[in-house]
Scaffold this active site. Structure first.
Site, PDB file in Angstrom:
ATOM      1  N   TRP A 127       0.854  -1.670  -0.063  1.00  0.00           N
ATOM      2  CA  TRP A 127       0.330   0.193  -0.033  1.00  0.00           C
ATOM      3  C   TRP A 127       0.564   1.031  -0.487  1.00  0.00           C
ATOM      4  CZ3 TRP A 127      -2.712   2.302   4.558  1.00  0.00           C
ATOM      5  CH2 TRP A 127      -2.801   4.051   4.500  1.00  0.00           C
ATOM      6  N   ASP A 208      -1.593  -5.434   8.814  1.00  0.00           N
ATOM      7  CA  ASP A 208      -2.468  -4.763   8.254  1.00  0.00           C
ATOM      8  C   ASP A 208      -3.665  -5.467   7.982  1.00  0.00           C
ATOM      9  OD1 ASP A 208      -3.853  -2.550   7.117  1.00  0.00           O
ATOM     10  OD2 ASP A 208      -2.141  -2.024   5.735  1.00  0.00           O
ATOM     11  N   ALA A 210      -7.371  -5.157   6.659  1.00  0.00           N
ATOM     12  CA  ALA A 210      -8.336  -3.531   5.709  1.00  0.00           C
ATOM     13  C   ALA A 210      -9.205  -5.182   4.961  1.00  0.00           C
ATOM     14  CB  ALA A 210      -8.073  -2.973   5.045  1.00  0.00           C
ATOM     15  N   LYS A 243     -13.892  -1.020   4.281  1.00  0.00           N
ATOM     16  CA  LYS A 243     -14.817  -1.463   3.639  1.00  0.00           C
ATOM     17  C   LYS A 243     -15.511  -2.962   3.994  1.00  0.00           C
ATOM     18  CE  LYS A 243     -10.687  -0.735   1.718  1.00  0.00           C
ATOM     19  NZ  LYS A 243      -9.555   0.620   2.731  1.00  0.00           N
TER      20      LYS A 243
END
Ligand code: LMR
Length: 390
Positions: A127, A208, A210, A243
């Site tokens: 990212w 991470d 998400a 999300k």
């Protein structure tokens, strides 16, 4: 003071949004920023979210501050999503954070405080905000290859080779599922190997996560995080609800820190409370209250799970359509997971697609698959084939 302040480079994904806003063409295909879009190209508010907002509107009596570490009911509910039921553990500290980004930054600041200048191993591509955030927190970055672009596949051996050379106490930043941007994750056996390698070398994972629920399902997508938590004494997990609950702008996230013992946990909590207080005082409540409201009601939770499964199935369908098309070889996309895939194309082709076909993507070649639908997918494939033939 501000006369000579330097202009900073714009984030690669924010840049796509800026370019798009200046394009008046009616037939734009937006494959840029990572938000889920439905078949009609909309990022709509799910009915369960609307129902929870209505419930809050009717029943919420105060907008007084929440604590710096957030609402414990929200935290407990999302901890359950991440870890599954029945795993409360006094060595784990969980705090609410302003989105997954806020959770990551809390973790990085805590690391910078506990181990100034610590090295974080970062698989590339990643990212685009990861490396700048690590640098902004004062951490050092060591990169390795995460992705084999020729095969469109996860490069597990490069990752293991890099981690085998990492020094004890180094961190390793991992994507919990649905790797952003490559869509390539470790499989179950690789997660197990990774957890052992990380534990044996004394490394500290910073995960991470998400996109839980948008790869294989809520449980399978959390399996890697759970393996790490089982095997490794110190772990950071930054979780985002952006999300999975379609709450992007509400900034809803959670940081979980697994510590060696309860006394360390108490100290870590005090640090996280202090960092929150110094940065934003206390986290925003509205989105977290929506999540808490949904997860407190079994019927609403079921509706939410059904909606999440529908998003996942739509993405899987798009992957299959792309993989099976006969104009350009995108078969690798059928073997990947989550919202993103990387097209093996260069800057010139990306520019041609934008200029001649109104197709927008990140300059890495990352596409948000949810930007495709029955009405535009054939045009996308044809444009890609034409661009690659030039
Ligand atoms: C993305 O990767 O596009 C999303 O995580 C949104 C963002 O803020 O970058």
């Amino acid at each position: 003071m501000l006369e000579d302040v330097a202009t900073l480079p714009v984030d690669a994904l924010v840049e796509v949004g800026q370019l798009l806003r200046n394009d008046a063409r009616a037939d734009i295909i937006d494959l840029g920023i990572g938000v889920y879009r439905d078949e009609h190209g909309r990022t709509s508010i799910p009915d369960v979210v609307k129902a929870a907002e209505l419930h809050l509107f009717r029943t919420q009596e105060s907008k007084a501050y929440v604590a710096p570490d957030g609402d414990p009911v929200f935290v407990e509910a999302v901890r359950g999503l991440l870890l599954g039921p029945g795993r409360p553990d006094a060595t784990m500290v969980c705090v609410q954070a302003p989105g997954g980004t806020g959770a990551l930054r809390l973790a990085m600041d805590l690391v910078a405080h506990a181990a100034p200048g610590a090295v974080v191993h970062l698989g590339l591509p990643s990212w685009p905000n990861h490396a700048p955030m690590l640098a902004a927190a004062g951490l050092r970055i060591a990169t390795y290859r995460h992705y084999d672009a020729d095969a469109g596949a996860f490069d597990f051996s490069s990752m293991c080779a890099a981690l085998a050379k990492a020094a004890p106490g180094d961190l390793v930043l991992l994507h919990g599922c649905c790797h952003n941007p490559s869509g390539t994750d470790p499989d179950a056996a690789q997660w197990q190997q990774l957890a052992s390698l990380i534990a044996n070398r004394g490394l500290v994972p910073l995960v991470d996560i998400a996109y839980q629920g948008l790869g294989d399902g809520l449980e399978s997508d959390a399996a890697g995080v759970r393996r790490l938590l089982d095997a490794v004494p110190e772990v950071f997990v930054a979780m985002s609800c952006s999300k999975s609950f379609s709450l992007y702008r509400e900034r809803v996230g959670m940081l979980l820190v697994k510590t060696p013992d309860e006394r360390a946990a108490a100290r870590v909590r005090s640090n996280l409370q202090s960092l929150a207080r110094l940065n934003y005082s206390n986290p925003p409540d509205h989105g977290a209250a929506i999540v808490r409201t949904i997860l407190a009601d079994p019927r609403q939770t079921l509706m939410w799970r059904i909606g999440l499964a529908a998003m996942r199935m739509r993405i899987i369908g798009i992957r299959e359509t792309l993989a099976q098309n006969e104009k350009v070889d995108l078969s690798f996309i059928g073997r990947q997971k989550g919202l993103f895939a990387m097209l093996p194309i260069g800057a010139e082709a990306i520019e041609t697609l934008r200029r001649d076909h109104a197709i927008y993507m990140a300059r890495s070649g990352r596409i948000n698959l949810a930007g495709l639908n029955d009405a535009n997918i054939d045009r996308f494939v044809a444009a890609l084939a034409a661009t690659l033939e030039r």
